[in-house]
Design a protein around this motif. Structure first.
Motif, PDB file in Angstrom:
ATOM      1  N   ALA A  59       0.813  -1.218   0.000  1.00  0.00           N
ATOM      2  CA  ALA A  59       0.000   0.000   0.000  1.00  0.00           C
ATOM      3  C   ALA A  59       0.844   1.263   0.000  1.00  0.00           C
ATOM      4  O   ALA A  59       0.336   2.361  -0.265  1.00  0.00           O
ATOM      5  CB  ALA A  59      -0.940   0.005   1.204  1.00  0.00           C
ATOM      6  N   GLY A  60       2.131   1.122   0.310  1.00  0.00           N
ATOM      7  CA  GLY A  60       3.000   2.293   0.293  1.00  0.00           C
ATOM      8  C   GLY A  60       2.962   3.062   1.593  1.00  0.00           C
ATOM      9  O   GLY A  60       2.448   2.589   2.620  1.00  0.00           O
ATOM     10  N   PRO A  61       3.501   4.280   1.598  1.00  0.00           N
ATOM     11  CA  PRO A  61       3.687   5.028   2.845  1.00  0.00           C
ATOM     12  C   PRO A  61       2.379   5.369   3.563  1.00  0.00           C
ATOM     13  O   PRO A  61       1.398   5.767   2.929  1.00  0.00           O
ATOM     14  CB  PRO A  61       4.392   6.310   2.384  1.00  0.00           C
ATOM     15  N   VAL A  62       2.400   5.207   4.876  1.00  0.00           N
ATOM     16  CA  VAL A  62       1.300   5.695   5.714  1.00  0.00           C
ATOM     17  C   VAL A  62       1.582   7.121   6.162  1.00  0.00           C
ATOM     18  O   VAL A  62       0.694   7.805   6.660  1.00  0.00           O
ATOM     19  CB  VAL A  62       1.092   4.794   6.947  1.00  0.00           C
ATOM     20  N   CYS A  63       2.831   7.546   5.969  1.00  0.00           N
ATOM     21  CA  CYS A  63       3.221   8.893   6.390  1.00  0.00           C
ATOM     22  C   CYS A  63       4.404   9.356   5.543  1.00  0.00           C
ATOM     23  O   CYS A  63       5.324   8.573   5.285  1.00  0.00           O
ATOM     24  CB  CYS A  63       3.600   8.881   7.873  1.00  0.00           C
ATOM     25  N   ARG A  64       4.342  10.628   5.108  1.00  0.00           N
ATOM     26  CA  ARG A  64       5.451  11.256   4.379  1.00  0.00           C
ATOM     27  C   ARG A  64       5.830  12.532   5.120  1.00  0.00           C
ATOM     28  O   ARG A  64       4.968  13.374   5.409  1.00  0.00           O
ATOM     29  CB  ARG A  64       5.057  11.568   2.938  1.00  0.00           C
ATOM     30  N   ILE A  65       7.113  12.670   5.422  1.00  0.00           N
ATOM     31  CA  ILE A  65       7.599  13.773   6.257  1.00  0.00           C
ATOM     32  C   ILE A  65       8.627  14.569   5.482  1.00  0.00           C
ATOM     33  O   ILE A  65       9.603  14.004   4.958  1.00  0.00           O
ATOM     34  CB  ILE A  65       8.228  13.222   7.554  1.00  0.00           C
ATOM     35  N   ALA A  66       8.455  15.875   5.387  1.00  0.00           N
ATOM     36  CA  ALA A  66       9.380  16.729   4.638  1.00  0.00           C
ATOM     37  C   ALA A  66      10.701  16.882   5.385  1.00  0.00           C
ATOM     38  O   ALA A  66      10.719  17.069   6.605  1.00  0.00           O
ATOM     39  CB  ALA A  66       8.754  18.102   4.408  1.00  0.00           C
ATOM     40  N   LEU A  67      11.798  16.807   4.646  1.00  0.00           N
ATOM     41  CA  LEU A  67      13.121  17.083   5.187  1.00  0.00           C
ATOM     42  C   LEU A  67      13.576  18.466   4.720  1.00  0.00           C
ATOM     43  O   LEU A  67      13.133  18.957   3.675  1.00  0.00           O
ATOM     44  CB  LEU A  67      14.116  16.011   4.747  1.00  0.00           C
ATOM     45  N   PRO A  68      14.475  19.118   5.460  1.00  0.00           N
ATOM     46  CA  PRO A  68      14.805  20.522   5.167  1.00  0.00           C
ATOM     47  C   PRO A  68      15.690  20.742   3.944  1.00  0.00           C
ATOM     48  O   PRO A  68      15.848  21.878   3.507  1.00  0.00           O
ATOM     49  CB  PRO A  68      15.507  20.992   6.441  1.00  0.00           C
ATOM     50  N   HIS A  69      16.293  19.685   3.390  1.00  0.00           N
ATOM     51  CA  HIS A  69      17.116  19.851   2.200  1.00  0.00           C
ATOM     52  C   HIS A  69      17.189  18.517   1.462  1.00  0.00           C
ATOM     53  O   HIS A  69      16.790  17.474   1.989  1.00  0.00           O
ATOM     54  CB  HIS A  69      18.525  20.363   2.538  1.00  0.00           C
ATOM     55  N   LYS A  70      17.704  18.553   0.241  1.00  0.00           N
ATOM     56  CA  LYS A  70      17.840  17.332  -0.551  1.00  0.00           C
ATOM     57  C   LYS A  70      19.128  16.616  -0.170  1.00  0.00           C
ATOM     58  O   LYS A  70      20.205  17.215  -0.185  1.00  0.00           O
ATOM     59  CB  LYS A  70      17.847  17.639  -2.052  1.00  0.00           C
ATOM     60  N   LEU A  71      19.024  15.345   0.160  1.00  0.00           N
ATOM     61  CA  LEU A  71      20.167  14.536   0.550  1.00  0.00           C
ATOM     62  C   LEU A  71      20.954  14.082  -0.667  1.00  0.00           C
ATOM     63  O   LEU A  71      20.418  13.990  -1.772  1.00  0.00           O
ATOM     64  CB  LEU A  71      19.710  13.301   1.324  1.00  0.00           C
ATOM     65  N   SER A  72      22.217  13.769  -0.451  1.00  0.00           N
ATOM     66  CA  SER A  72      22.985  13.004  -1.423  1.00  0.00           C
ATOM     67  C   SER A  72      22.770  11.527  -1.122  1.00  0.00           C
ATOM     68  O   SER A  72      22.430  11.157   0.009  1.00  0.00           O
ATOM     69  CB  SER A  72      24.478  13.348  -1.322  1.00  0.00           C
ATOM     70  N   SER A  73      22.960  10.690  -2.113  1.00  0.00           N
ATOM     71  CA  SER A  73      22.762   9.262  -1.921  1.00  0.00           C
ATOM     72  C   SER A  73      23.931   8.664  -1.140  1.00  0.00           C
ATOM     73  O   SER A  73      24.884   9.350  -0.770  1.00  0.00           O
ATOM     74  CB  SER A  73      22.588   8.563  -3.261  1.00  0.00           C
ATOM     75  N   GLY A  74      23.866   7.355  -0.907  1.00  0.00           N
ATOM     76  CA  GLY A  74      24.893   6.672  -0.138  1.00  0.00           C
ATOM     77  C   GLY A  74      24.597   5.201  -0.045  1.00  0.00           C
ATOM     78  O   GLY A  74      23.955   4.629  -0.929  1.00  0.00           O
TER      79      GLY A  74
END
Length: 492
Positions: free
Chosen positions: A459-474
């Protein structure tokens, strides 16, 4: 969202079209604290209490030679859940190499794709000339967060709540600590290994719940090898000698060329957790390489091991990839080395090995409920990847009892992080909790945190939370219950 920005680190990095310095791999140099994070969709759950940590790769200075994503500097991202609220912070891991390059104002070490002699100072790792950037794995042990290097480094400690720099772990031996040390939450012990270019080529150590080294023994190998991961059960630790290692003839000339010796078997070393070198037992299996194991447990006279079997660990350069980076792209592409979930069964009485494929999908970077680590378990969670790239484009839940799986696929241009399991408060069932992951949305230039109900995975996310900036991958991430963090603090 309440946001506090910290001064950015000094950087000499220039604009580049390098595939792993752009897009979802664009380095982030900003450090922030953020409280009362905004919920984009759904309701932030109040039935989890803990912290999700994500290690990422962020190149700070202009590379001396050819950049490989694993050369970049570690940045830990943290999202803390408590009482139905979420807060975020991120910090660079201030390794000795990071600090030295800040003082110098530029790069001092060459990278994985560079010849020996590129570095301007003596280096680290089994390679012998690399920068210990601590940017691979992240675990929580004895009340501290540990950030480790993909070959062998010094194991840097941070405060898991504040991300305050706590320096090099005092128990780390001179040959360092490999990327993947393992924490047994049931005992509080940390199990680790290292490897090098000098005999006996591998060691195994146990650190107690009190943060003190309890044992450190050799695991002799025939020569220099490139193990990346280990596994453990309640009674045993498992190591490997795979037929994927530096060409010995070229190594005599200090050239590090990896070869797959297809006529050699894969070998697994099994040793009692607190045993000595004389107790090591070796088992042979089909030739392969395994980047990551999932779990292991005892089943009667057998020891069961699950991991991701690579059919072609050294693939040919990837046609149609970014020009000039065809070989690197292939070596970072799960579809090129064809990694699939696999099971080995080692009969501890007869010395025989049986093995089978558990899933036909190309998957990797497996996680499970850490409370079942080293014990019989049912559910595993893997990532899928974008063909040709080291980018995760979906998640898969495996039911290892039925063989069935559920898939959550992300939209084009949105990429996940390694996604550990966060148990609900008072959970009884193995899958009673959430899968937690950071997303990088290249379409919007943003990042967010998602929580997926593990019992309703597709069903996918039950919650989506905004972060203050775009991350780099890792590469890796971990979940730690707050109670486990606090118990570790008490033990030390």
């Amino acid at each position: 969202m309440k946001l506090e920005r910290h001064p950015p680190v000094a950087t000499s990095l220039k604009p580049s079209n390098h595939p792993y310095l752009n897009g979802a791999w664009t380095p982030l140099h900003e450090e922030v604290d953020a409280d009362d994070l905004d919920v984009i969709e759904g309701v932030l759950p109040s039935d989890i209490d803990g912290i999700y940590f994500r290690n990422t790769e962020n190149q700070v200075h202009q590379p001396l030679g050819r950049h490989h994503p694993f050369d970049a500097d570690a940045m830990i991202h943290q999202i803390s859940f408590q009482g139905g609220k979420a807060s975020y912070r991120n910090r660079f891991v201030r390794t000795r190499c990071f600090q030295a390059e800040q003082e110098a104002g530029g790069s001092l070490w060459g990278g994985l794709a560079d010849p020996v002699g590129t570095s301007l100072r003596p280096g680290f790792g089994a390679h012998g000339s690399l920068k210990d950037n601590a940017s691979t794995d992240v675990v929580v042990h004895a009340g501290k967060l540990l950030s480790t290097f993909y070959q062998c480094g010094e194991a840097y400690a941070l405060d898991p709540e504040t991300l305050e720099d706590l320096g090099v772990s005092p128990w780390a031996p001179i040959d360092g600590v490999s990327a993947h040390c393992k924490v047994d939450e049931a005992t509080g012990e940390l199990l680790f290994f290292n490897y090098s270019k000098h005999a006996p080529y591998m060691h195994y150590g146990v650190v107690g719940a009190d943060g003190k080294l309890k044992s450190y023994i050799p695991i002799p190998l025939p020569g220099p090898r490139l193990p990346h991961d280990m596994a453990f059960s309640e009674k045993y630790s498992i190591f490997n000698d795979f037929p994927v290692f530096w060409d010995p003839r070229l190594l005599e000339r200090d050239i590090h060329a990896v070869r797959f010796y297809r006529d050699m078997p894969a070998r697994f070393a099994i040793v009692p957790r607190h045993g000595g070198p004389e107790e090591v037992k070796w088992f042979e299996a089909a030739p392969c390489y395994v980047l990551h194991f999932l779990n292991a447990y005892e089943d009667g006279d057998e020891l069961v091991l699950d991991g991701y079997f690579q059919e072609d660990p050294t693939p040919r350069p990837l046609e149609g990839s970014v020009e000039g980076h065809e070989h690197m792209m292939a070596l970072l592409d799960m579809h090129s080395f064809r990694s699939r979930l696999h099971r080995w069964r080692f009969d501890l009485k007869t010395g025989e090995t049986r093995e089978e494929r558990l899933c036909d999908d190309i998957v990797e970077f497996g996680m499970m409920n850490a409370r079942f680590a080293g014990r019989p378990y049912r559910y595993a969670y893997s990532v899928t990847s974008k063909p040709g790239w080291f980018l995760f484009n979906g998640l898969v839940k495996h039911d290892l009892h039925t063989g069935e799986s559920e898939r959550f696929t992300l939209p084009e241009g949105v990429y996940a992080s390694e996604a550990p399991f966060a148990p609900r408060i008072g959970a009884v069932d193995e899958d009673d909790g959430y899968i937690v992951s950071f997303l990088i949305d290249e379409n919007r230039g943003t990042s967010e945190c998602v929580l997926i109900d593990a019992k309703n995975f597709a069903a996918g996310p039950v919650c989506r939370i905004a972060l203050p900036h775009k991350l780099s991958s890792g590469t890796h991430a971990v979940w730690a219950d707050r109670a486990f963090i606090q118990a570790g603090r008490v033990a030390t």
